[in-house]
Design an enzyme around this catalytic site. Structure first.
Site, PDB file in Angstrom:
ATOM      1  N   TYR A 163      43.109 -33.217  -0.138  1.00 44.41           N
ATOM      2  CA  TYR A 163      42.042 -32.575  -0.901  1.00 44.41           C
ATOM      3  C   TYR A 163      42.625 -31.718  -2.025  1.00 44.41           C
ATOM      4  CZ  TYR A 163      38.342 -29.190  -1.967  1.00 44.41           C
ATOM      5  OH  TYR A 163      37.435 -28.389  -2.603  1.00 44.41           O
ATOM      6  N   ALA A 183      32.044 -33.333  -6.364  1.00 40.17           N
ATOM      7  CA  ALA A 183      33.353 -33.275  -5.698  1.00 40.17           C
ATOM      8  C   ALA A 183      33.297 -33.919  -4.320  1.00 40.17           C
ATOM      9  CB  ALA A 183      33.823 -31.826  -5.566  1.00 40.17           C
ATOM     10  N   TRP A 184      34.427 -34.450  -3.912  1.00 40.69           N
ATOM     11  CA  TRP A 184      34.646 -34.833  -2.513  1.00 40.69           C
ATOM     12  C   TRP A 184      35.154 -33.573  -1.829  1.00 40.69           C
ATOM     13  CZ3 TRP A 184      35.185 -39.955  -0.041  1.00 40.69           C
ATOM     14  CH2 TRP A 184      35.666 -39.876   1.272  1.00 40.69           C
ATOM     15  N   THR A 185      34.343 -32.971  -0.970  1.00 39.88           N
ATOM     16  CA  THR A 185      34.696 -31.695  -0.351  1.00 39.88           C
ATOM     17  C   THR A 185      35.008 -31.797   1.139  1.00 39.88           C
ATOM     18  OG1 THR A 185      32.349 -31.206  -0.006  1.00 39.88           O
ATOM     19  CG2 THR A 185      33.357 -30.374  -2.037  1.00 39.88           C
ATOM     20  N   THR A 242      39.604 -25.116  -6.526  1.00 38.95           N
ATOM     21  CA  THR A 242      39.738 -24.572  -5.178  1.00 38.95           C
ATOM     22  C   THR A 242      41.079 -23.893  -4.945  1.00 38.95           C
ATOM     23  OG1 THR A 242      39.889 -25.259  -2.832  1.00 38.95           O
ATOM     24  CG2 THR A 242      40.545 -26.858  -4.473  1.00 38.95           C
TER      25      THR A 242
END
Length: 286
Positions: A131, A66-68, A107
Site C-alpha cells: 500500500y 484510492a485502493w485503501t 498517507t
C-alpha cells in the site's frame, strides 16, 4: 496555472463515496465552490481517456480515489498500483493538460515508521508495505506530471462517512467487558471534518505547490485513542488493555511511528489542524 486566491472554483472530487469525501464535498460547497463529486462508477481513474473527459471544465481536481485495503494490497499490489499510482498519474496528466491544479491525498505509509521525531514533508519516502509503495508512486507521478500540485498526506482518519477505528471502539464498548488494543504504534488521530476544513483553507489561501501533512497535532497510540473514546462516553478506560503489534500480526506491516510534522503548512502561513483530542471530542459530541 492556478485560479486566483479566494475565487470560487469548479472542483472535481474523485472517490466521492469515501469517508473523506463525505465531509469534504459539503465543505467545498459551503465555501462557494461548484463541486462535481464522482465515484468509480462515474469516473474510473485507471482509464486515461475518462480522466481527460472528467477534468474538462474544472479549475481544480481533488483526487480521493484510492485502493485503501492495506492488507489486501499485499496480495493484490498490481491492482492497488493501478488505482493509487496509475490512476493518480492519469488525473495529474489530465490536470496539467487542462492547466489546473490537482490535490493528491496520500498517507503516512510512505514512511518506514522507524523515526523518533515527526516526519518532515521532505523526509525520504521508504514504504514498508505494498500500500505504501503504491501511494508513494502516486505522489511521485503527480509531482512529476503536474508540478502545480499539492500532495497532502494524512493518517489515522476517522469520520461519519465510513468504517474506522473510532466507530469500531464504540461498537466494541457495548459488546465486550474488556478489549486489547495495540499500544506500540504512535500517530495522530485525525477527523475527516478537520481535514476537510484544512483542504478548504489551503484552497482559499492558494497555498504554494508542494507536499503537506494533513494530520491533527499532538500524538497518541491506538490504545490511547481507544481509552479517550471510552472516557468521552463515560466508560472506564481501564477496560482497554494494552497489547503489542506482534500480538495482532497482519499481512501488511504497520508503521510504529506515524507522527507527521506540519512544517510546510507553517511556512505557507496556514494553521495546522488542532489537537487530536479536540477533534475527537467534536466528533463524538456531534
Amino acid at each position: 496555472m492556478s485560479a486566483a486566491s479566494g475565487r470560487a472554483r469548479r472542483v472535481l472530487v474523485t472517490g466521492a463515496n469515501g469517508m473523506l469525501a463525505h465531509d469534504l464535498v459539503p465543505a467545498l460547497r459551503a465555501a462557494g465552490h461548484v463541486v462535481s463529486a464522482l465515484d468509480r462508477a462515474d469516473l474510473d481513474v485507471t482509464d486515461a481517456a475518462q480522466c481527460v473527459a472528467g477534468v474538462t471544465g474544472h479549475d481544480l481536481v481533488v483526487n480521493l480515489a484510492a485502493w485503501t485495503a492495506v492488507d489486501d494490497a499485499e496480495s493484490h499490489e498490481p491492482q492497488a498500483f493501478s488505482v493509487n499510482a496509475v490512476g493518480a498519474a492519469n488525473l495529474a496528466r489530465a490536470a496539467a493538460q487542462a492547466g489546473v491544479r490537482i490535490v493528491q491525498l496520500s498517507t503516512d505509509y510512505v514512511f518506514d515508521g522507524l523515526a523518533t521525531e515527526p516526519y518532515a514533508a521532505h523526509h525520504l519516502a521508504a514504504p514498508a508495505s505494498a500500500y505504501g509503495r503504491t501511494k508513494a508512486a502516486g505522489e511521485w507521478a503527480v509531482r512529476a506530471l503536474c508540478p502545480d500540485s499539492w500532495v497532502v498526506r494524512t493518517a489515522w482518519l476517522y469520520g461519519a462517512g465510513g468504517p474506522n477505528f473510532v466507530t469500531t471502539m464504540l461498537r466494541l464498548a457495548g459488546e465486550r467487558d474488556e478489549l486489547s488494543v495495540v499500544a506500540d504504534q504512535h500517530g495522530q488521530p485525525t477527523s475527516t471534518l478537520d481535514l476537510a476544513d484544512l483542504l478548504v483553507r489551503m484552497i482559499a489561501a492558494d497555498a504554494p505547490a508542494g507536499v503537506y501533512h494533513g494530520t491533527a497535532t499532538g500524538e497518541t497510540t491506538w490504545h490511547g485513542l481507544a481509552q479517550a473514546v471510552f472516557e468521552h462516553q463515560g466508560l472506564a478506560p481501564a477496560r482497554v488493555r494494552p497489547t503489542t503489534s506482534a500480538a495482532y500480526a497482519r499481512a501488511a506491516p504497520r508503521p510504529a511511528y506515524s507522527v507527521l510534522s506540519h512544517d510546510t503548512l507553517l511556512t505557507a502561513g496556514i494553521s495546522p489542524i488542532g489537537d487530536w483530542r479536540e477533534g475527537l471530542d467534536r466528533h463524538l459530541s456531534g
